[in-house]
Motif scaffolding. Structure first.
Motif, PDB file in Angstrom:
ATOM      1  N   ALA A  21       0.837  -1.209   0.000  1.00 15.38           N
ATOM      2  CA  ALA A  21       0.000   0.000   0.000  1.00 15.38           C
ATOM      3  C   ALA A  21       0.867   1.252   0.000  1.00 15.38           C
ATOM      4  CB  ALA A  21      -0.928  -0.017   1.210  1.00 15.38           C
ATOM      5  N   ILE A  22       1.935   1.236   0.784  1.00 13.66           N
ATOM      6  CA  ILE A  22       2.827   2.393   0.840  1.00 13.66           C
ATOM      7  C   ILE A  22       3.482   2.632  -0.510  1.00 13.66           C
ATOM      8  CG2 ILE A  22       4.945   3.296   1.871  1.00 13.66           C
ATOM      9  CD1 ILE A  22       4.231   1.776   4.416  1.00 13.66           C
ATOM     10  N   VAL A  23       4.029   1.558  -1.111  1.00 10.23           N
ATOM     11  CA  VAL A  23       4.742   1.700  -2.382  1.00 10.23           C
ATOM     12  C   VAL A  23       3.794   2.132  -3.491  1.00 10.23           C
ATOM     13  CG1 VAL A  23       6.010   0.461  -4.166  1.00 10.23           C
ATOM     14  CG2 VAL A  23       6.581   0.091  -1.763  1.00 10.23           C
ATOM     15  N   LEU A  24       2.625   1.498  -3.589  1.00 14.64           N
ATOM     16  CA  LEU A  24       1.677   1.847  -4.640  1.00 14.64           C
ATOM     17  C   LEU A  24       1.187   3.280  -4.504  1.00 14.64           C
ATOM     18  CD1 LEU A  24      -0.422  -1.448  -4.918  1.00 14.64           C
ATOM     19  CD2 LEU A  24       1.251  -0.551  -6.551  1.00 14.64           C
ATOM     20  N   PHE A  25       0.964   3.723  -3.275  1.00 11.04           N
ATOM     21  CA  PHE A  25       0.526   5.106  -3.062  1.00 11.04           C
ATOM     22  C   PHE A  25       1.587   6.083  -3.543  1.00 11.04           C
ATOM     23  CE2 PHE A  25       0.485   8.903  -0.359  1.00 11.04           C
ATOM     24  CZ  PHE A  25      -0.798   9.389  -0.635  1.00 11.04           C
ATOM     25  N   CYS A  26       2.845   5.829  -3.193  1.00 10.66           N
ATOM     26  CA  CYS A  26       3.932   6.724  -3.596  1.00 10.66           C
ATOM     27  C   CYS A  26       4.137   6.707  -5.106  1.00 10.66           C
ATOM     28  CB  CYS A  26       5.220   6.337  -2.877  1.00 10.66           C
ATOM     29  SG  CYS A  26       5.207   6.655  -1.095  1.00 10.66           S
ATOM     30  N   VAL A  27       4.038   5.524  -5.725  1.00 19.30           N
ATOM     31  CA  VAL A  27       4.182   5.438  -7.181  1.00 19.30           C
ATOM     32  C   VAL A  27       3.060   6.213  -7.870  1.00 19.30           C
ATOM     33  CG1 VAL A  27       4.043   3.870  -9.150  1.00 19.30           C
ATOM     34  CG2 VAL A  27       5.470   3.276  -7.182  1.00 19.30           C
ATOM     35  N   ALA A  28       1.836   6.072  -7.375  1.00 16.87           N
ATOM     36  CA  ALA A  28       0.698   6.784  -7.966  1.00 16.87           C
ATOM     37  C   ALA A  28       0.877   8.294  -7.835  1.00 16.87           C
ATOM     38  CB  ALA A  28      -0.596   6.344  -7.295  1.00 16.87           C
ATOM     39  N   CYS A  29       1.307   8.748  -6.661  1.00 16.33           N
ATOM     40  CA  CYS A  29       1.532  10.185  -6.472  1.00 16.33           C
ATOM     41  C   CYS A  29       2.635  10.696  -7.392  1.00 16.33           C
ATOM     42  CB  CYS A  29       1.887  10.463  -5.016  1.00 16.33           C
ATOM     43  SG  CYS A  29       0.509  10.254  -3.860  1.00 16.33           S
ATOM     44  N   GLY A  30       3.706   9.900  -7.530  1.00 14.92           N
ATOM     45  CA  GLY A  30       4.792  10.299  -8.420  1.00 14.92           C
ATOM     46  C   GLY A  30       4.341  10.368  -9.872  1.00 14.92           C
ATOM     47  N   ALA A  31       3.518   9.409 -10.311  1.00 17.19           N
ATOM     48  CA  ALA A  31       3.026   9.400 -11.690  1.00 17.19           C
ATOM     49  C   ALA A  31       2.123  10.598 -11.957  1.00 17.19           C
ATOM     50  CB  ALA A  31       2.271   8.096 -11.956  1.00 17.19           C
ATOM     51  N   VAL A  32       1.262  10.934 -11.000  1.00 17.63           N
ATOM     52  CA  VAL A  32       0.382  12.099 -11.156  1.00 17.63           C
ATOM     53  C   VAL A  32       1.204  13.379 -11.240  1.00 17.63           C
ATOM     54  CG1 VAL A  32      -1.379  13.493 -10.020  1.00 17.63           C
ATOM     55  CG2 VAL A  32      -1.609  11.011 -10.072  1.00 17.63           C
ATOM     56  N   ALA A  33       2.212  13.490 -10.368  1.00 19.58           N
ATOM     57  CA  ALA A  33       3.079  14.672 -10.414  1.00 19.58           C
ATOM     58  C   ALA A  33       3.801  14.763 -11.758  1.00 19.58           C
ATOM     59  CB  ALA A  33       4.088  14.614  -9.267  1.00 19.58           C
ATOM     60  N   GLY A  34       4.246  13.609 -12.281  1.00 17.06           N
ATOM     61  CA  GLY A  34       4.902  13.599 -13.587  1.00 17.06           C
ATOM     62  C   GLY A  34       3.971  14.023 -14.700  1.00 17.06           C
ATOM     63  N   ALA A  73       6.814   8.437 -16.350  1.00 21.44           N
ATOM     64  CA  ALA A  73       7.733   7.347 -15.996  1.00 21.44           C
ATOM     65  C   ALA A  73       8.744   7.799 -14.944  1.00 21.44           C
ATOM     66  CB  ALA A  73       8.447   6.847 -17.248  1.00 21.44           C
ATOM     67  N   VAL A  74       9.296   9.001 -15.132  1.00 28.12           N
ATOM     68  CA  VAL A  74      10.264   9.521 -14.160  1.00 28.12           C
ATOM     69  C   VAL A  74       9.595   9.747 -12.809  1.00 28.12           C
ATOM     70  CG1 VAL A  74      11.746  11.481 -13.589  1.00 28.12           C
ATOM     71  CG2 VAL A  74      11.769  10.534 -15.899  1.00 28.12           C
ATOM     72  N   GLY A  75       8.370  10.288 -12.834  1.00 22.74           N
ATOM     73  CA  GLY A  75       7.649  10.512 -11.584  1.00 22.74           C
ATOM     74  C   GLY A  75       7.338   9.215 -10.863  1.00 22.74           C
ATOM     75  N   ALA A  76       6.930   8.190 -11.624  1.00 23.41           N
ATOM     76  CA  ALA A  76       6.633   6.887 -11.017  1.00 23.41           C
ATOM     77  C   ALA A  76       7.887   6.264 -10.418  1.00 23.41           C
ATOM     78  CB  ALA A  76       6.014   5.963 -12.056  1.00 23.41           C
ATOM     79  N   LEU A  77       9.022   6.409 -11.116  1.00 18.16           N
ATOM     80  CA  LEU A  77      10.271   5.872 -10.592  1.00 18.16           C
ATOM     81  C   LEU A  77      10.670   6.583  -9.291  1.00 18.16           C
ATOM     82  CD1 LEU A  77      12.739   4.048 -10.843  1.00 18.16           C
ATOM     83  CD2 LEU A  77      13.796   5.791 -12.302  1.00 18.16           C
ATOM     84  N   GLY A  78      10.511   7.900  -9.284  1.00 13.51           N
ATOM     85  CA  GLY A  78      10.802   8.643  -8.062  1.00 13.51           C
ATOM     86  C   GLY A  78       9.879   8.229  -6.927  1.00 13.51           C
ATOM     87  N   GLY A  79       8.599   7.993  -7.257  1.00 13.31           N
ATOM     88  CA  GLY A  79       7.659   7.533  -6.247  1.00 13.31           C
ATOM     89  C   GLY A  79       8.012   6.159  -5.716  1.00 13.31           C
ATOM     90  N   LEU A  80       8.520   5.284  -6.614  1.00  6.74           N
ATOM     91  CA  LEU A  80       8.940   3.948  -6.182  1.00  6.74           C
ATOM     92  C   LEU A  80      10.084   4.039  -5.173  1.00  6.74           C
ATOM     93  CD1 LEU A  80       8.934   0.855  -6.412  1.00  6.74           C
ATOM     94  CD2 LEU A  80      10.454   1.098  -8.402  1.00  6.74           C
ATOM     95  N   LEU A  81      11.069   4.873  -5.477  1.00  8.01           N
ATOM     96  CA  LEU A  81      12.203   5.031  -4.559  1.00  8.01           C
ATOM     97  C   LEU A  81      11.742   5.614  -3.229  1.00  8.01           C
ATOM     98  CD1 LEU A  81      14.886   6.403  -7.061  1.00  8.01           C
ATOM     99  CD2 LEU A  81      14.650   4.073  -6.182  1.00  8.01           C
ATOM    100  N   LEU A  82      10.835   6.589  -3.301  1.00  4.01           N
ATOM    101  CA  LEU A  82      10.305   7.181  -2.076  1.00  4.01           C
ATOM    102  C   LEU A  82       9.521   6.151  -1.275  1.00  4.01           C
ATOM    103  CD1 LEU A  82       9.809   9.686  -0.328  1.00  4.01           C
ATOM    104  CD2 LEU A  82       7.795  10.174  -1.734  1.00  4.01           C
TER     105      LEU A  82
END
Length: 232
Positions: A21-34, A73-82
């Motif tokens: 849940a934590i990882v998916l939430f961060c990836v989704a937020c990163g993708a939206v920001a991207g 893609a860059v935003g999702a990757l950043g969200g994954l790391l976060l």
């Protein structure tokens, strides 16, 4: 003879945040920001004057759909790391009638029931106090508080709605009287360390050094407050 059934209260209960849940939430937020980044860059270029005009022009020079796909893609990757960092920093708790175990940052600390006087919530932190009022642990907690407090009560641990020693804290300023020898210097160093997130581990270690001197510290924004632990 068969094994004696273990009473439900003696069975440890494991509480932990969902890593997925934590990882998916961060990836989704990163993708939206991207996805919003190209819109923001175009909006900046429409202003008479805007900061980062050069980078915005460079970004918008990339043709669509490559631009949006790339920023997503860059935003999702950043969200994954976060998200992976957040999972590493998340607290998990194991509670039984005899032991309380806290695991965070791949480090585990276990306390016996006799070592614990009371637990309470301080903002977003779970705090564990010893009978002499020293802090055994102070950890950022993302677990549902109602579930955590209910589980602690079911296993017989005392819970306080607020710090029972809150009235004893005094604000620290350099040269404060009443501190043990060396504590003022540690508080000075800790105040400096708290100015940078990169020094968070230093601030954590300095808190431990202060506890060894019998000084309990709590933070409010940029201010430090202190009290002396009671003698057992």
């Amino acid at each position: 003879m068969g094994k004696r059934p273990v009473p439900p209260r003696d069975k440890p209960t494991e509480l932990a945040e969902s890593a997925w849940a934590i990882v998916l939430f961060c990836v989704a937020c990163g993708a939206v920001a991207g996805a919003l980044l190209p819109l923001l860059a175009r909006g900046l270029l429409m202003l008479p004057w805007a900061p980062l005009e050069g980078p915005a022009e460079l970004l918008t020079s990339i043709p669509e759909p490559a631009l949006t796909l790339g920023t997503v893609a860059v935003g999702a990757l950043g969200g994954l790391l976060l998200g992976l960092t957040a999972v590493h920093e998340s607290l998990s708790v194991s509670i039984s009638a005899t032991h309380l175990t806290l695991t965070i940052r791949e480090a585990t600390r276990e306390f016996t029931r006799e070592e614990i006087a009371v637990l309470f919530r301080d903002g977003k932190h779970l705090v564990v106090l010893a009978p002499d009022s020293r802090e055994l642990a102070r950890e950022h907690c993302g677990l549902p508080w109602s579930r955590l407090t209910g589980t602690l009560a079911a296993h017989g641990y005392p819970w306080a709605e607020e710090d029972p020693y809150r009235a004893e804290f005094r604000r620290w300023v350099p040269g404060t009287p009443g501190l043990p020898e060396g504590a003022d210097a540690l508080l000075r160093a800790r105040a400096q360390a708290r100015k940078s997130e990169d020094d968070a581990e230093d601030a954590r270690e300095l808190r431990g050094e202060l506890l060894r001197l019998g000084v309990v510290v709590r933070d409010e924004e940029k201010r430090q407050y202190w009290r002396l632990a009671r003698r057992s």
